[in-house]
Design an enzyme around this catalytic site. Structure first.
Site, PDB file in Angstrom:
ATOM      1  N   ASP A  66       0.819  -1.209   0.000  1.00 50.80           N
ATOM      2  CA  ASP A  66       0.000   0.000   0.000  1.00 50.80           C
ATOM      3  C   ASP A  66       0.857   1.265   0.000  1.00 50.80           C
ATOM      4  OD1 ASP A  66      -2.280  -1.515  -0.024  1.00 50.80           O
ATOM      5  OD2 ASP A  66      -2.733  -1.265   2.102  1.00 50.80           O
ATOM      6  N   ARG A 152       4.153  15.445  25.331  1.00 51.98           N
ATOM      7  CA  ARG A 152       3.174  16.388  25.870  1.00 51.98           C
ATOM      8  C   ARG A 152       2.195  16.750  24.756  1.00 51.98           C
ATOM      9  NH1 ARG A 152       6.589  21.977  26.725  1.00 51.98           N
ATOM     10  NH2 ARG A 152       8.344  20.707  27.410  1.00 51.98           N
TER      11      ARG A 152
END
Length: 307
Positions: A66, A152
């Site tokens: 793919d 974060r």
């Protein structure tokens, strides 16, 4: 299939894959015995070379996984309406976009020569990064603005742009990133982020957050004439008496723009990435009947069982 005096095909082979190259040579001989011409090109050829080799062909047959199909199609999209249809022969692991099995290719090529396959149009994405990055291009599956190495959350402002120029500010989304996908691309990263699977014949733009903070933003699907602008947070002024901050403001979270999982660009605070649907002339050769749901089951996207 487009009307050509005689069928002519480009066989694009996954770079360095001996099995795919061997089959491409067999296919070329098979086609030549049926009065069709074929050329072989490696998938890592420069974009200009690939587009020149593909121009005027009846179809492009990609032998690879793919990822190879996506990379080839992204470059074919540069031909616009002159792009020939494509078909993928699976030499990868999933084979969702490359649906032709390598041990059953003869039947598919017989159909291709007989004109009994369907060319189904596929949307692309046109994207532009303004600011520090200053780049633009096309995508076949998705465009992602995500965080970098620091663990974060990344604040991204999401703005939807109407075709008449009106803007809808959806606010700042704190997450690991935002994925903008074509319908065909929703089976890739967007699905891993719990986005919806869109049928590839749908005309629309999928917007999927990656692990949004407190589930603050739902996945959504927009009409194809809408655009999405993703803005990274600027450096905000910060009082000097706050220790542990740099002089210009709080330390910025690294942000990256990723295209089809294959190209990456660093983004700076205050950069903006705009993504729009594009009908780039790409079309996929598929069976006349809808094989999408069968492929979902075969590739493990659906887990069904008895009541």
């Amino acid at each position: 299939m487009k009307d050509f005096p005689s069928p002519s095909f480009l066989l694009v082979v996954k770079a360095g894959h001996a099995g795919a190259l061997a089959l491409a040579r067999i296919m070329r001989s098979w086609l030549e015995t049926r009065r069709a011409s074929a050329a072989i090109l490696a998938a890592d050829a420069p974009a200009e070379m690939l587009r020149a080799a593909a121009a005027g062909r009846s179809a492009v047959i990609v032998l690879g996984g793919d990822g190879t199909v996506v990379g080839v199609c992204r470059r074919l999209a540069g031909l616009g309406s002159a792009a020939p249809p494509y078909m993928g022969v699976n030499f990868g692991q999933v084979g969702f976009l490359a649906e032709v099995p390598p041990d059953g290719w003869e039947a598919w090529l017989e159909r291709l020569l007989a004109g009994t396959l369907c060319a189904r149009p596929r949307l692309c994405l046109a994207w532009e990064a303004r600011g520090h990055a200053g780049v633009n291009g096309l995508a076949v599956n998705d465009v992602v603005v995500g965080r970098g190495s620091l663990a974060r959350v990344l604040p991204v402002r999401v703005v939807v742009e109407d075709p008449d120029g009106e803007e809808h500010d959806l606010g700042w989304v704190r997450s690991d990133g935002m994925v903008i996908s074509t319908p065909q691309g929703t089976s890739a990263y967007a699905l891993s982020a719990h986005g919806a699977l869109l049928h590839p014949d749908v005309r629309g733009l999928a917007v999927t957050p990656v692990s949004p903070f407190f589930k603050s933003f739902p996945a959504m699907v927009l009409p194809p004439d809408r655009g999405v602008r993703l803005e990274t947070a600027p450096r905000a002024p910060f009082p000097a008496e706050n220790a542990g901050r740099d002089e210009e403001g709080p330390l910025a979270v690294d942000a990256f723009l990723t295209v089809d999982g294959q190209e990456g660009f660093a983004l700076a605070p205050g950069d903006a990435v705009t993504v729009r649907c594009l009908d780039a002339g790409l079309s996929q050769m598929t069976l006349p009947h809808d094989s999408y749901f069968g492929r979902l089951g075969e590739r493990g996207f659906l887990r069904t069982g008895a009541c």
